[in-house]
Design an enzyme around this catalytic site. Structure first.
Site, PDB file in Angstrom:
ATOM      1  N   ARG A 211       3.799 -30.879 -42.515  1.00 50.62           N
ATOM      2  CA  ARG A 211       5.197 -31.292 -42.767  1.00 50.62           C
ATOM      3  C   ARG A 211       5.426 -32.562 -42.339  1.00 50.62           C
ATOM      4  O   ARG A 211       6.208 -33.477 -43.006  1.00 50.62           O
ATOM      5  CB  ARG A 211       6.008 -30.230 -41.930  1.00 50.62           C
ATOM      6  CG  ARG A 211       6.238 -29.061 -42.624  1.00 50.62           C
ATOM      7  CD  ARG A 211       7.217 -27.884 -41.791  1.00 50.62           C
ATOM      8  NE  ARG A 211       6.775 -27.497 -40.770  1.00 50.62           N
ATOM      9  CZ  ARG A 211       6.298 -26.094 -40.760  1.00 50.62           C
ATOM     10  NH1 ARG A 211       6.132 -25.654 -41.945  1.00 50.62           N
ATOM     11  NH2 ARG A 211       5.536 -25.611 -39.634  1.00 50.62           N
ATOM     12  N   PHE A 227       7.552 -22.973 -53.388  1.00 51.14           N
ATOM     13  CA  PHE A 227       7.353 -21.984 -52.305  1.00 51.14           C
ATOM     14  C   PHE A 227       7.797 -22.289 -51.053  1.00 51.14           C
ATOM     15  O   PHE A 227       7.068 -22.485 -50.162  1.00 51.14           O
ATOM     16  CB  PHE A 227       5.739 -21.668 -52.335  1.00 51.14           C
ATOM     17  CG  PHE A 227       5.146 -21.633 -53.662  1.00 51.14           C
ATOM     18  CD1 PHE A 227       5.129 -20.268 -54.237  1.00 51.14           C
ATOM     19  CD2 PHE A 227       4.451 -22.616 -54.395  1.00 51.14           C
ATOM     20  CE1 PHE A 227       4.462 -19.871 -55.436  1.00 51.14           C
ATOM     21  CE2 PHE A 227       3.611 -22.345 -55.792  1.00 51.14           C
ATOM     22  CZ  PHE A 227       3.984 -20.955 -56.054  1.00 51.14           C
ATOM     23  N   ASN A 278      10.849 -17.473 -59.810  1.00 50.06           N
ATOM     24  CA  ASN A 278       9.259 -17.591 -59.682  1.00 50.06           C
ATOM     25  C   ASN A 278       8.982 -18.937 -60.122  1.00 50.06           C
ATOM     26  O   ASN A 278       9.257 -19.483 -61.319  1.00 50.06           O
ATOM     27  CB  ASN A 278       8.798 -16.550 -61.041  1.00 50.06           C
ATOM     28  CG  ASN A 278       7.210 -16.487 -61.210  1.00 50.06           C
ATOM     29  OD1 ASN A 278       6.554 -17.429 -60.408  1.00 50.06           O
ATOM     30  ND2 ASN A 278       6.876 -15.523 -61.601  1.00 50.06           N
ATOM     31  N   ALA A 279       8.118 -19.474 -59.175  1.00 43.63           N
ATOM     32  CA  ALA A 279       7.719 -20.998 -59.537  1.00 43.63           C
ATOM     33  C   ALA A 279       7.210 -20.996 -60.811  1.00 43.63           C
ATOM     34  O   ALA A 279       7.281 -22.249 -61.151  1.00 43.63           O
ATOM     35  CB  ALA A 279       6.689 -21.371 -58.062  1.00 43.63           C
ATOM     36  N   CYS A 339      -4.130 -21.114 -49.147  1.00 41.97           N
ATOM     37  CA  CYS A 339      -4.139 -20.522 -47.849  1.00 41.97           C
ATOM     38  C   CYS A 339      -5.348 -19.390 -48.297  1.00 41.97           C
ATOM     39  O   CYS A 339      -5.320 -18.664 -47.497  1.00 41.97           O
ATOM     40  CB  CYS A 339      -3.180 -20.252 -47.157  1.00 41.97           C
ATOM     41  SG  CYS A 339      -1.941 -18.934 -48.128  1.00 41.97           S
TER      42      CYS A 339
HETATM   43  N1  SAH Z   1       6.021 -23.831 -47.507  1.00 35.01           N
HETATM   44  C1  SAH Z   1       6.634 -22.772 -46.556  1.00 35.01           C
HETATM   45  C2  SAH Z   1       5.612 -21.490 -46.532  1.00 35.01           C
HETATM   46  C3  SAH Z   1       5.353 -21.190 -47.727  1.00 35.01           C
HETATM   47  S1  SAH Z   1       4.753 -19.429 -47.876  1.00 35.01           S
HETATM   48  C4  SAH Z   1       6.714 -23.389 -45.182  1.00 35.01           C
HETATM   49  O1  SAH Z   1       6.228 -24.450 -44.781  1.00 35.01           O
HETATM   50  O2  SAH Z   1       7.266 -22.684 -44.408  1.00 35.01           O
HETATM   51  C5  SAH Z   1       4.649 -18.944 -49.701  1.00 35.01           C
HETATM   52  C6  SAH Z   1       6.359 -18.690 -50.183  1.00 35.01           C
HETATM   53  O3  SAH Z   1       6.075 -18.436 -51.517  1.00 35.01           O
HETATM   54  C7  SAH Z   1       6.580 -17.357 -49.644  1.00 35.01           C
HETATM   55  O4  SAH Z   1       7.809 -17.812 -48.847  1.00 35.01           O
HETATM   56  C8  SAH Z   1       6.952 -16.534 -50.704  1.00 35.01           C
HETATM   57  O5  SAH Z   1       8.223 -15.790 -50.581  1.00 35.01           O
HETATM   58  C9  SAH Z   1       6.784 -17.535 -51.733  1.00 35.01           C
HETATM   59  N2  SAH Z   1       6.399 -16.987 -53.184  1.00 35.01           N
HETATM   60  C10 SAH Z   1       5.543 -15.963 -53.549  1.00 35.01           C
HETATM   61  N3  SAH Z   1       5.443 -15.877 -54.695  1.00 35.01           N
HETATM   62  C11 SAH Z   1       6.156 -16.765 -55.456  1.00 35.01           C
HETATM   63  C12 SAH Z   1       6.338 -17.208 -56.803  1.00 35.01           C
HETATM   64  N4  SAH Z   1       5.929 -16.844 -57.871  1.00 35.01           N
HETATM   65  N5  SAH Z   1       7.618 -18.183 -56.967  1.00 35.01           N
HETATM   66  C13 SAH Z   1       8.228 -18.612 -55.955  1.00 35.01           C
HETATM   67  N6  SAH Z   1       8.218 -18.437 -54.747  1.00 35.01           N
HETATM   68  C14 SAH Z   1       7.073 -17.360 -54.320  1.00 35.01           C
END
Ligand code: SAH
Length: 395
Positions: A211, A227, A278-279, A339
């Site tokens: 970060r 995400f 959804n990303a 991850c």
């Molecule tokens: N970057 C964040 C952690 C991300 S964890 C941090 O630093 O705090 C991954 C995240 O992706 C989770 O919050 C989950 O809810 C989300 N996620 C899972 N599948 C997804 C999708 N298809 N589209 C968007 N978000 C998604």
């Protein structure tokens, strides 16, 4: 005496101090160990290799406690290991960088099945193995002595427990219940953490250093935080001077907390956008609308948790990276992560370069990224490196 004897030729990983023994490596079980019992481990020629925890329900049948046949595995052993783990975080605990960090990182701290995270003056524990479950009350007693705090809360609701024949367990283990939201700070940013319902133990502490790196790339630009979870990367970027941030997240609850976190940091002055979706679809919409960004973070959840999912996971990583490359202005920065422990840094590098080839972008790697140092990787335990990433400049 409960003991296991390995098959001929199957002692190599134990003598190399790797902590996992799979069922197929075991020739014989002496005695009648119950789940979580400590067993002596011997090679096929009878040599004593150390001690491990017996887990009859799991394919990972034994997890090594100690490679020293003369060491006793008892409450004081557990306390010594915990003391080492906490001592290993002394610099971070003393610094004012943050008041949240991982104190115990399972196998990589010699304590398979145990994670302990600190959020301000509360600790959150996660126990995932039959072996560690056996020592739960000793863990709590030792933590109370080693790191006096307001309360210790248990979040043992990870799926991994089912493989061990353990039911989920959540609730206070000692002291006060945590508040509904614990406020933590990280390099001047404030975040609310829901340790009861949040992912993992509540926050992605492993991304702390990344970060900061991303924030350093943010000045003046438009940032896309894909995400987003509770806003982490995007808020750090806004605080470091990003012109705008767009958070994309599937979970409405996480996104709601991202909004709250933005307000808490007073960086929500109309230049933050929160997209619940959804990303994979949102990025396509952005591509079709020819939207552009200067900085993109892709921090997806684990796409592969079994070998049979590896190919599908790689297609997923390639897809989102390809889209991200298309959305970046020339000279922009992409921080892209995986991850999934099963996706090695080499495989990930290959997938990201395949995506760049298809997107016809020229890309430089500025830095290879991994989890923060309070999530160490045991030298003999390569599985301990699960988070990998690339910080890229894209032309
Ligand atoms: N970057 C964040 C952690 C991300 S964890 C941090 O630093 O705090 C991954 C995240 O992706 C989770 O919050 C989950 O809810 C989300 N996620 C899972 N599948 C997804 C999708 N298809 N589209 C968007 N978000 C998604």
């Amino acid at each position: 005496m409960n003991e296991i004897i390995l098959k001929p030729g199957r002692d190599h990983s134990v003598t190399r101090r790797h902590p996992w023994i799979f069922s197929g490596a075991i020739a014989q079980v002496e005695g009648a160990p119950a789940p979580g019992d400590t067993v002596r481990v011997r090679s096929s020629d009878g040599a004593e290799l150390g001690w491990g925890a017996w887990s009859p329900e799991s394919q990972m049948r034994v997890r090594m406690w100690s490679f020293d046949p003369a060491e006793s595995v008892d409450a004081s052993f557990i306390e010594r290991r915990l003391a080492h783990a906490i001592a290993g975080r002394a610099t971070l605990l003393a610094a004012d960088v943050t008041n949240a960090c991982r104190l115990v990182n399972a196998e990589s701290d010699g304590l398979p099945g145990l994670v302990v995270d600190r959020y301000d003056n509360h600790l959150v524990c996660q126990i995932t193995t039959a072996g560690m479950e056996r020592w739960k009350s000793d863990v709590v007693a030792a933590l109370t002595r080693l790191w006096p705090c307001a309360g210790i809360y248990e979040r043992s609701d990870a799926e991994a427990r089912a493989h061990e024949g353990l039911a989920p367990a959540v609730g206070a283990l000692a002291g006060a219940e945590p508040p509904e939201r614990i406020e933590i700070q990280e390099r001047g940013c404030r975040y609310l953490v829901d340790v009861r319902a949040g992912h993992k133990t509540g926050f992605y502490l492993d991304q702390r250093d990344n970060r900061a790196l991303v924030a350093a790339c943010a000045t003046g630009g438009d940032m896309l935080n894909v995400f987003a979870y509770t806003g982490g990367f995007g808020i750090a970027a806004m605080m470091a001077g990003a012109a705008s941030v767009t958070h994309v997240e599937l979970s409405a609850d996480a996104l709601a907390l991202a909004r709250e976190n933005s307000r808490l940091n007073v960086c929500d002055g109309g230049n933050a956008e929160y997209i619940e979706g959804n990303a994979f679809e949102v990025l396509r919409t952005f591509r079709d609308a020819r939207r552009e960004f200067d900085l993109i973070v892709l921090d997806p959840p684990k796409f592969a948790d079994a070998k049979k999912h590896l190919m599908a996971a790689c297609r997923g990583y390639k897809d989102i990276n390809l889209l991200a490359f298309k959305l970046l202005r020339p000279g922009g920065v992409l921080a892209t992560f995986s991850c999934s422990g099963l996706v090695s840094p080499e495989i990930f590098h290959k997938v990201v370069s395949d995506a760049a080839v298809d997107a016809r972008r020229d890309v430089q790697v500025l830095q290879r990224l991994q989890q923060a140092g309070d999530h160490p990787e045991g030298l003999f335990f390569p599985e301990g490196l699960y988070l990998k990433g690339l910080l890229c400049r894209v032309w």
